[in-house]
Design an enzyme around this catalytic site. Structure first.
Site, PDB file in Angstrom:
ATOM      1  N   TYR A  46       0.825  -1.211   0.000  1.00 50.58           N
ATOM      2  CA  TYR A  46       0.000   0.000   0.000  1.00 50.58           C
ATOM      3  C   TYR A  46       0.859   1.261   0.000  1.00 50.58           C
ATOM      4  O   TYR A  46       1.964   1.280   0.525  1.00 50.58           O
ATOM      5  CB  TYR A  46      -0.932  -0.011   1.210  1.00 50.58           C
ATOM      6  CG  TYR A  46      -1.755  -1.274   1.295  1.00 50.58           C
ATOM      7  CD1 TYR A  46      -2.709  -1.564   0.333  1.00 50.58           C
ATOM      8  CD2 TYR A  46      -1.542  -2.195   2.318  1.00 50.58           C
ATOM      9  CE1 TYR A  46      -3.450  -2.735   0.387  1.00 50.58           C
ATOM     10  CE2 TYR A  46      -2.281  -3.370   2.385  1.00 50.58           C
ATOM     11  CZ  TYR A  46      -3.229  -3.633   1.424  1.00 50.58           C
ATOM     12  OH  TYR A  46      -3.958  -4.792   1.478  1.00 50.58           O
ATOM     13  N   THR A  88      -7.663   0.435  18.053  1.00 50.20           N
ATOM     14  CA  THR A  88      -8.396   0.595  19.311  1.00 50.20           C
ATOM     15  C   THR A  88      -9.039   1.971  19.420  1.00 50.20           C
ATOM     16  O   THR A  88      -9.399   2.412  20.503  1.00 50.20           O
ATOM     17  CB  THR A  88      -7.470   0.349  20.518  1.00 50.20           C
ATOM     18  OG1 THR A  88      -6.390   1.301  20.479  1.00 50.20           O
ATOM     19  CG2 THR A  88      -6.921  -1.065  20.497  1.00 50.20           C
TER      20      THR A  88
END
Length: 316
Positions: free
Chosen positions: A150, A222
């Protein structure tokens, strides 16, 4: 139903356009509501591979094929930022400020993007991940993106095998980590949200304790949008933070200087269900006949009553 009513009232008061800026770790903008507000964050509510998780040492699966982690790159420069939610060290990313991560469970080369610090208001809380239900004073997380596949972090974050993160528990000790001390010396310059300061000559590798042992599983970010594209590695030994340093962290504010102060401490997401995921490790299992040689590798051995003390390299 009650949560949806609370969410509606919150959005009417503050406006939905402010949510991205104002999500928090408590209240109506806390983790319980992240996935209710924005469809792009639906994984925070509906995802099945969410992080952080509790690691039960008795359920770890030994994988002898897990390799040591390897860091490529030297000392780097960057910006230490009070984001209003955590302390983040952002690498500048220039040609001389790049660090790459390979090995471990990774099949690709990852470029380290940033380091985040979570911490609590007491020594018994602060980490996002836990070991057998036991939380630690802090948790440092090193986030990196898949450079082989990527182009940048934004694309990798939404893509398979896009991210990896190293989690290191922090415990209060008289032992000084020289690399963390470089960061700690600048905390007084980022007391309020939005403040930043330059930090030079940090060794990301030397922030970590010296061990090749870790636990690994497939999980998520998270924080919103909780993308399930993260290979987590939880290091088997802690980093040490002095009492002075943890107190400096607890002085940081989540707001700008001209607003009533609220403190950043307790900036973690609660534990998420494991949902039958396997947590692998390269820590050799303890065998009765080999206890003397292998026991020291199990730093986070926690008894059933969680009455633990560190003795040399083992947590009993």
């Amino acid at each position: 139903m009650e949560r949806f009513v609370e969410r509606k009232n919150y959005l009417q008061l503050y406006g939905s356009h402010t949510w991205t800026e104002w999500w928090r770790y408590d209240g109506f903008s806390g983790p319980e509501y992240w996935g209710l507000n924005n469809q792009e964050w639906i994984l925070c509510e509906k995802g099945k591979q969410q992080s952080p998780v509790d690691i039960n040492p008795k359920s770890l699966v030994f994988d002898p094929n897990l390799k040591p982690l390897k860091f490529e790159g030297g000392r780097v420069n960057g910006q230490l930022v009070n984001t209003g939610r955590d302390v983040t060290f952002q690498l500048e990313g220039g040609e001389n400020d790049q660090v790459f991560l390979t090995g471990g469970p990774l099949s690709y080369r990852y470029q380290i993007h940033e380091v985040k610090i979570h911490f609590g208001s007491s020594e018994s809380q602060g980490s996002e991940h836990t070991i057998a239900g036991h939380a630690f004073s802090a948790e440092m997380q090193i986030l990196a993106f898949n450079l082989d596949v990527y182009q940048n972090l934004s694309i990798a974050q939404k893509s398979p095998h896009g991210l990896t993160a190293i989690a290191v528990f922090g415990i209060v000790s008289d032992v000084i980590n020289p690399e963390f001390e470089v960061i700690a010396k600048e905390l007084s310059n980022i007391r309020y949200k939005g403040q930043n300061t330059k930090v030079s000559g940090i060794s990301i590798a030397d922030l970590l304790p010296r061990t090749d042992m870790y636990m690994t599983y497939e999980g998520s970010l998270t924080h919103p949008g909780c993308d399930e594209t993260v290979t987590w590695m939880v290091i088997n030994k802690p980093m040490y933070i002095t009492k002075s340093h943890i107190e400096q962290l607890r002085m940081l504010k989540t707001v700008e200087k001209d607003k009533p102060p609220t403190f950043m401490e307790n900036n973690w997401r609660p534990i998420m269900p494991l949902n039958h995921r396997t947590i692998r490790t390269n820590i050799n299992p303890v065998k009765e006949e080999e206890e003397c040689s292998t026991k020291a590798e199990l730093f986070y051995q926690i008894n059933d009553r969680f009455r633990g003390y560190w003795v040399h390299d083992t947590f009993h």
